[in-house]
Design a protein around this motif. Structure first.
Motif: not given
Ligand code: ZN
Ligand code: ZN
Lengths: 193, 193
Positions: A57-71
């Motif tokens: 989703c291109h938002t800021f994230s410390e992981t390759p996939i952010c917590s929202v996309c991973a939910d």
């Protein structure tokens, strides 16, 4: 340049901070809050090194996939397109949206060299074409550039047979009509439901 | 806490920066000015490690004796007492003062636990007793606490036979009398020369 002037110059790079505030900040830190200096330095270093962008989703994230996309518990039928991570954060704070996001990290501005490539339009079209996506909500800002961005994206989505919607323009909750600008009232009237 | 929230919290420690500006600063740095982050981190670290206080006048300095105190070309008859390094910088910018300084790093505020010890009153009296000092200019602010500080210091100096003066209170240069507050006009009248 001495350490004090170097610090003042560095603080001036922060948005909304001019010579006077930068000076006030530096003096305050040195005189009253020395402990905040290494703390802010460490936070800046950690953020610079660890915060990248979510691949999905291109938002800021410390992981390759952010917590929202991973939910997996979110509503996969909805994809909300916003200009910035700050806009996304505002949506999340409302608590009334449970779909996924796509963050443009900007908006079309040809004069500044920001075209469809810079806002990741191709990746958005790919993401919106995934199975299960039923509606793309174009939540770009209601400025000339934001509207143009929404228009271009809506056309591209339509060409692929994907439905897109736009946020309703209207009277802010809690405002008195008397003080709302006329353009907003006109839009609220035409978007009435 | 993740790196983004940690950065926002650290930025909130800066004076005049609330949740919203801290968020805006963090997003701006991450999205538009990544290079400013290590630069500000380095400036904070260097300032924290290298900036101490001048042994003679207590202003910020990277050396044991600051450049003003080390300048033998200044007028040793004058010693100007200010509350903060920022006040001293303002004096220097006027270009109309060529004496030395003593920086209190505060002002008397008994309720906050700031007494004569905290503002270095003993060191000031010692400095003012040095050969050659003819006049101590008490340039503390014209607030209740600043006035009280000036009064206490003036009495202590007087007891040692040292002459002190106070800045003239008056109408700011360039102001129209109509818009100047009445207390200022009253003081300007009584301090007239
Ligand atoms: Zn994501
Ligand atoms: Zn000094």
């Amino acid at each position: 340049m001495n350490a004090l002037d170097t610090l003042i110059e560095a603080l001036k790079r922060l948005p909304g901070v001019g010579q006077k505030s930068a000076q006030r900040m530096a003096y305050h830190l040195l005189q009253h809050d020395r402990l905040a200096m290494p703390r802010l330095a460490a936070a800046l270093t950690a953020a610079g090194e660890n915060i990248g962008h979510c691949e999905r989703c291109h938002t800021f994230s410390e992981t390759p996939i952010c917590s929202v996309c991973a939910d997996a518990g979110r509503d996969g039928r909805l994809l909300c397109v916003v200009e910035t991570p700050a806009d996304q954060a505002a949506f999340e704070r409302t608590g009334s949206y449970r779909g996924y996001y796509f963050v443009l990290l900007g908006r079309l501005s040809p004069l500044d060299g920001i075209g469809t490539r810079q806002i990741g339009a191709a990746e958005l079209l790919e993401r919106a074409s995934e199975d299960g996506v039923e509606e793309v909500i174009l939540a770009t800002s209601f400025t000339a550039e934001g509207e143009a961005t929404a228009h271009v994206l809506a056309e591209a989505l339509k060409a692929r047979g994907i439905k897109s919607t736009r946020l309703a323009r209207g009277v802010p909750v809690g405002s008195e009509l008397e003080y709302v600008d006329l353009g907003t009232i006109a839009h609220a009237l035409s978007d009435r439901r």
